[in-house]
Design a protein around this motif. Structure first.
Motif, PDB file in Angstrom:
ATOM      1  N   VAL A 126       0.812  -1.221   0.000  1.00 15.91           N
ATOM      2  CA  VAL A 126       0.000   0.000   0.000  1.00 15.91           C
ATOM      3  C   VAL A 126       0.844   1.270   0.000  1.00 15.91           C
ATOM      4  O   VAL A 126       0.295   2.378  -0.055  1.00 15.91           O
ATOM      5  N   LYS A 127       2.138   1.127   0.059  1.00 14.89           N
ATOM      6  CA  LYS A 127       3.006   2.313   0.085  1.00 14.89           C
ATOM      7  C   LYS A 127       2.760   3.186  -1.138  1.00 14.89           C
ATOM      8  O   LYS A 127       2.657   2.696  -2.258  1.00 14.89           O
ATOM      9  N   GLY A 128       2.656   4.471  -0.881  1.00 16.49           N
ATOM     10  CA  GLY A 128       2.419   5.419  -1.962  1.00 16.49           C
ATOM     11  C   GLY A 128       0.954   5.582  -2.324  1.00 16.49           C
ATOM     12  O   GLY A 128       0.606   6.485  -3.089  1.00 16.49           O
ATOM     13  N   ARG A 129       0.090   4.711  -1.791  1.00 12.86           N
ATOM     14  CA  ARG A 129      -1.338   4.799  -2.113  1.00 12.86           C
ATOM     15  C   ARG A 129      -2.192   5.100  -0.875  1.00 12.86           C
ATOM     16  O   ARG A 129      -3.227   5.752  -0.986  1.00 12.86           O
ATOM     17  N   PHE A 130      -1.772   4.610   0.262  1.00  9.90           N
ATOM     18  CA  PHE A 130      -2.536   4.796   1.495  1.00  9.90           C
ATOM     19  C   PHE A 130      -1.789   5.762   2.415  1.00  9.90           C
ATOM     20  O   PHE A 130      -0.552   5.769   2.455  1.00  9.90           O
ATOM     21  N   THR A 131      -2.559   6.532   3.168  1.00  9.66           N
ATOM     22  CA  THR A 131      -1.977   7.450   4.138  1.00  9.66           C
ATOM     23  C   THR A 131      -2.752   7.370   5.445  1.00  9.66           C
ATOM     24  O   THR A 131      -3.978   7.517   5.440  1.00  9.66           O
TER      25      THR A 131
END
Length: 117
Positions: free
Chosen positions: A62-67
């Protein structure tokens, strides 16, 4: 502490959703808040975490897509999900790790996220 998760739903691939997790107690007293997900026929996965100091980490998927973020004044942790993929389909659970004030930790009830292709 009790946790109430919300914000799940059905979205098309490439879309976005924001999940919320509101605690009945003061989240500044919680060492870390996490989001997990459980997809059919798969093991539970730690998606992301945020510490009381604001440090975050993410699963590679999910890195780069979820915060993940937190609003201490509202005792709420958020999960902003963008560029969603069908593989993100799962029940998402928020979790409070055990801490001095809440030694048992806590789990929210889960919210379903379904991403259609």
């Amino acid at each position: 502490v009790q946790l109430q998760a919300s914000g799940g739903g059905l979205v098309q691939a490439g879309g976005s959703l924001r999940l919320s997790c509101t605690a009945s107690g003061n989240i500044v007293n919680i060492n870390a808040m996490n989001w997990y997900r459980l997809a059919p026929r798969q093991q539970r996965e730690l998606v992301t975490a945020i510490t009381s100091g604001g440090n975050t980490n993410y699963a590679d998927s999910v890195k780069g897509r979820f915060t993940i973020s937190r609003d201490n004044a509202k005792n709420t942790v958020y999960l902003q999900m963008t560029s969603l993929k069908p593989d993100d389909t799962a029940v998402y659970y928020c979790n409070a790790e055990p801490s001095y004030y809440y030694p048992l930790g806590s789990w929210g009830q889960g919210t379903q996220v379904t991403v259609s292709s």
